[in-house]
Scaffold this active site. Structure first.
Site, PDB file in Angstrom:
ATOM      1  N   HIS A  17       3.315   5.388   2.397  1.00 33.35           N
ATOM      2  CA  HIS A  17       4.623   6.082   2.365  1.00 33.35           C
ATOM      3  C   HIS A  17       5.202   5.935   0.962  1.00 33.35           C
ATOM      4  O   HIS A  17       5.633   4.848   0.573  1.00 33.35           O
ATOM      5  CB  HIS A  17       5.585   5.483   3.391  1.00 33.35           C
ATOM      6  CG  HIS A  17       6.908   6.197   3.439  1.00 33.35           C
ATOM      7  ND1 HIS A  17       7.446   6.683   4.609  1.00 33.35           N
ATOM      8  CD2 HIS A  17       7.803   6.526   2.473  1.00 33.35           C
ATOM      9  CE1 HIS A  17       8.604   7.273   4.351  1.00 33.35           C
ATOM     10  NE2 HIS A  17       8.848   7.182   3.055  1.00 33.35           N
ATOM     11  N   HIS A  19       7.402   8.039  -2.441  1.00 36.90           N
ATOM     12  CA  HIS A  19       8.084   9.171  -3.074  1.00 36.90           C
ATOM     13  C   HIS A  19       7.701   9.196  -4.541  1.00 36.90           C
ATOM     14  O   HIS A  19       7.958   8.227  -5.260  1.00 36.90           O
ATOM     15  CB  HIS A  19       9.602   9.029  -2.931  1.00 36.90           C
ATOM     16  CG  HIS A  19      10.053   8.995  -1.513  1.00 36.90           C
ATOM     17  ND1 HIS A  19      10.398  10.130  -0.814  1.00 36.90           N
ATOM     18  CD2 HIS A  19      10.166   7.960  -0.634  1.00 36.90           C
ATOM     19  CE1 HIS A  19      10.735   9.803   0.419  1.00 36.90           C
ATOM     20  NE2 HIS A  19      10.593   8.489   0.566  1.00 36.90           N
ATOM     21  N   LYS A 103       5.900  15.519   8.016  1.00 38.14           N
ATOM     22  CA  LYS A 103       7.007  14.562   8.037  1.00 38.14           C
ATOM     23  C   LYS A 103       8.242  15.139   8.701  1.00 38.14           C
ATOM     24  O   LYS A 103       8.710  16.213   8.336  1.00 38.14           O
ATOM     25  CB  LYS A 103       7.328  14.156   6.589  1.00 38.14           C
ATOM     26  CG  LYS A 103       8.516  13.214   6.425  1.00 38.14           C
ATOM     27  CD  LYS A 103       8.206  11.816   6.933  1.00 38.14           C
ATOM     28  CE  LYS A 103       9.438  10.930   6.898  1.00 38.14           C
ATOM     29  NZ  LYS A 103       9.666  10.290   5.617  1.00 38.14           N
ATOM     30  N   HIS A 140      10.873   9.913  10.083  1.00 35.47           N
ATOM     31  CA  HIS A 140      12.025   9.138   9.612  1.00 35.47           C
ATOM     32  C   HIS A 140      12.877   8.882  10.848  1.00 35.47           C
ATOM     33  O   HIS A 140      13.590   9.769  11.303  1.00 35.47           O
ATOM     34  CB  HIS A 140      12.813   9.902   8.534  1.00 35.47           C
ATOM     35  CG  HIS A 140      13.950   9.096   7.983  1.00 35.47           C
ATOM     36  ND1 HIS A 140      13.936   8.540   6.720  1.00 35.47           N
ATOM     37  CD2 HIS A 140      15.116   8.698   8.541  1.00 35.47           C
ATOM     38  CE1 HIS A 140      15.054   7.859   6.523  1.00 35.47           C
ATOM     39  NE2 HIS A 140      15.786   7.940   7.611  1.00 35.47           N
ATOM     40  N   HIS A 178       8.782   3.316   7.762  1.00 32.24           N
ATOM     41  CA  HIS A 178       9.685   2.228   7.375  1.00 32.24           C
ATOM     42  C   HIS A 178      10.455   1.673   8.581  1.00 32.24           C
ATOM     43  O   HIS A 178      11.680   1.789   8.655  1.00 32.24           O
ATOM     44  CB  HIS A 178      10.628   2.636   6.252  1.00 32.24           C
ATOM     45  CG  HIS A 178      11.161   4.044   6.316  1.00 32.24           C
ATOM     46  ND1 HIS A 178      11.800   4.560   7.410  1.00 32.24           N
ATOM     47  CD2 HIS A 178      11.142   5.038   5.410  1.00 32.24           C
ATOM     48  CE1 HIS A 178      12.155   5.803   7.162  1.00 32.24           C
ATOM     49  NE2 HIS A 178      11.755   6.121   5.949  1.00 32.24           N
ATOM     50  N   ASP A 251       7.676   3.019   0.653  1.00 32.67           N
ATOM     51  CA  ASP A 251       8.877   3.856   0.582  1.00 32.67           C
ATOM     52  C   ASP A 251       9.525   3.724  -0.789  1.00 32.67           C
ATOM     53  O   ASP A 251      10.743   3.877  -0.928  1.00 32.67           O
ATOM     54  CB  ASP A 251       9.886   3.510   1.696  1.00 32.67           C
ATOM     55  CG  ASP A 251      10.986   4.562   1.827  1.00 32.67           C
ATOM     56  OD1 ASP A 251      10.762   5.711   1.408  1.00 32.67           O
ATOM     57  OD2 ASP A 251      12.061   4.221   2.334  1.00 32.67           O
TER      58      ASP A 251
HETATM   59  C1  NCD Z   1      14.217   8.186   0.216  1.00 27.89           C
HETATM   60  C2  NCD Z   1      14.351   9.054  -1.037  1.00 27.89           C
HETATM   61  O1  NCD Z   1      15.132   8.684  -1.932  1.00 27.89           O
HETATM   62  O2  NCD Z   1      13.662  10.067  -1.138  1.00 27.89           O
HETATM   63  N1  NCD Z   1      15.260   7.208   0.225  1.00 27.89           N
HETATM   64  C3  NCD Z   1      15.254   6.041   0.884  1.00 27.89           C
HETATM   65  O3  NCD Z   1      16.262   5.341   0.864  1.00 27.89           O
HETATM   66  N2  NCD Z   1      14.192   5.611   1.524  1.00 27.89           N
HETATM   67  C4  NCD Z   1      14.227   9.042   1.406  1.00 27.89           C
HETATM   68  C5  NCD Z   1      13.746   8.334   2.635  1.00 27.89           C
HETATM   69  O4  NCD Z   1      12.577   8.019   2.768  1.00 27.89           O
HETATM   70  O5  NCD Z   1      14.554   8.077   3.524  1.00 27.89           O
HETATM   71 ZN    ZN Z   2      10.778   7.473   2.316  1.00 27.38          ZN
END
Ligand code: NCD
Ligand code: ZN
Length: 353
Positions: A17, A19, A103, A140, A178, A251
Site C-alpha cells: 500500500h 502513494h 481501490k 479504505h 491500513h 501507506d
Molecule cells: C493518503 C494520501 O495522502 O493520499 N493519506 C493518508 O493519511 N493515509 C490517503 C489514504 O490512504 O487515506
Molecule cells: Zn493510503
C-alpha cells in the site's frame, strides 16, 4: 542474555500500500521505496483519479520512467473505484496483467476521495464481476459522515459496510487497508470471506498520544488516525503472529511540508525513507524480529498470488538519524521520525531484483 543480532537478512520485501503521487513529486519519492522494496501496490488517488486500465498503464509508464538508474522496481497498479466503474473495466483490469486490484474509497473519507463511492449498492455489478474474475478489492475502511466519531470510523465501517459486503461476496478477495483497531484485527481473524489486512509502521509504533506529545504533531496525522494503545497492541500482536492474513503496507503518503504545517493540514505520513527500518523497530520491540520476513516478504505476495521475491536485503544494527527534511518537488517534505535516531539501517541494496 544473548547479545542482539547485528545484521538481519531477509527476502526482499514488497510494499502492499503506497502513494507515489506524480510528476516531480513522484521523482522525489520513488527511489526511497525502490531501494528497499521489489514491488509496491500503487494507490490510484491522483487528481484526477486513475479510474481506467488505460490511465493505469500510462501512470505505470511514468513511474517506470521516473525510476532512478540502476534500480529495479515493479509498480503494481490499482484502479480507483467509482459509482460508475463498469464490469467491462473490471474485465480489462483482470486481463491487463499489471492491475493488481481495485481501490474503494468511501467518498469524502480521505485525501482525494471526493470521486469515491457514495454507496456500495451502486457498485454491486462491479463487485460481482471482481468476485467472478478474482480481482482483489482494496478497501479504505472508514465510515464517513459527521455523525460518526473519527475514532469509530473503522469499526462502524466494518459493521455497516464491510461485513455485509463480504457476506454478499464470500469469494471476493478483500484487503482491509491500513487496519488500525482491535475491532479491525478481530474482523480479519474471524475469517469471514477472504479478508486480509495491511498494517502501517506508524500504527504499529504509535498510539494517538504521540500526535499530541508536547504539542500538535501534524506529521503524525494520517487517515485512519492513530488510535488507542489497546488498538496498537492488537495490531502488533497481529503483525508478529505469523498469520498470513496480515502484511506490510506502509501507506507512505507524501505531502509537502507547508500542506502539513498549516491551519487545515493534509492527512498522510511519509514513511518511505525509513520504512523497513521502522518495521524492524516495531518487531524488535515486540521481541519477534524473526517474524519480520513473513510479514514483509511472504504474506502479501502469497495473498496476491504473485511469486515471492528472489533477492534479499540486509538490515544492519547501525544507529543513524532520519533527515529533518528532504527535497520534494520544488519544496520539501518531513519524513516519519525526522531527526530521530533509529537502530536499524538498510544496507544499500541498489534495488537488486
Ligand atoms: C493518503 C494520501 O495522502 O493520499 N493519506 C493518508 O493519511 N493515509 C490517503 C489514504 O490512504 O487515506
Ligand atoms: Zn493510503
Amino acid at each position: 542474555m544473548s547479545s542482539p543480532v547485528s545484521t538481519l537478512t531477509i527476502t526482499r520485501p514488497d510494499d502492499w500500500h503506497l502513494h507515489l503521487r506524480d510528476g516531480a513529486e513522484l521523482a522525489s519519492v520513488l527511489g526511497y521505496t525502490a531501494r528497499a522494496f521489489a514491488r509496491a501496490i500503487v494507490m490510484p488517488n491522483l487528481r484526477p483519479p486513475v479510474t481506467t486500465v488505460k490511465q493505469a498503464a500510462r501512470y505505470r509508464d511514468r513511474i517506470r520512467a521516473a525510476l532512478p538508474a540502476g534500480m529495479s522496481f515493479e509498480p503494481l497498479m490499482t484502479l480507483y473505484l467509482t459509482d460508475t466503474t463498469s464490469p467491462a473495466e473490471i474485465d480489462r483490469a483482470a486481463a491487463s496483467g499489471f492491475v493488481a486490484g481495485v481501490k474503494l474509497y468511501p467518498a469524502g473519507a480521505t485525501t482525494h476521495s471526493d470521486a469515491g463511492v457514495t454507496s456500495l449498492a451502486r457498485c454491486a455489478a462491479a463487485f460481482e464481476r471482481m468476485e467472478e474474475r478474482d480481482v482483489v478489492l482494496q478497501v479504505h475502511g472508514e465510515a464517513t459522515g459527521d455523525d460518526v466519531d473519527p475514532y469509530d470510523r473503522e469499526s462502524v465501517f466494518i459493521e455497516r459496510e464491510l461485513a455485509p459486503l463480504v457476506a454478499r461476496h464470500p469469494g471476493l478477495r478483500v484487503v482491509l487497508e491500513h487496519v488500525t483497531t482491535r475491532a479491525g484485527v478481530e474482523f480479519v481473524r474471524a475469517g469471514a470471506g477472504k479478508v486480509a489486512a495491511t498494517i502501517t509502521p506508524q500504527h504499529l509504533l504509535y498510539n494517538r498520544g504521540a500526535m499530541f506529545r508536547g504539542g500538535l504533531r501534524p506529521h503524525l496525522y494520517c487517515l485512519p488516525i492513530l488510535k488507542r494503545e489497546r488498538d496498537r497492541e492488537a495490531l502488533v500482536a497481529a503483525a508478529i503472529a505469523g498469520d498470513p492474513r496480515f502484511f506490510l503496507g506502509t501507506d507512505s503518503a507524501p505531502h509537502e511540508r507547508y500542506a502539513k504545517e498549516t491551519a487545515c493540514g493534509c492527512a498522510g505520513v511519509f514513511s518511505a525513507p525509513a520504512a523497513l527500518e521502522l518495521y524492524a523497530r516495531a518487531f524488535e520491540e515486540a521481541g519477534r524480529l524473526d517474524r519480520l520476513e513473513s510479514f514483509s516478504s511472504f504474506n502479501g505476495a502469497d495473498f496476491y498470488r504473485l511469486p515471492r521475491n528472489q533477492g534479499r536485503v540486509t538490515l544492519e544494527r547501525r544507529a543513524w538519524t532520519v533527515p529533518e527534511s528532504l527535497p520534494f518537488g520544488a519544496g520539501e517534505i518531513v519524513p516519519m521520525c525526522a531527526g530521530e535516531t533509529l537502530a536499524w539501517q538498510l544496507r544499500d541494496a541498489g534495488g537488486a531484483p
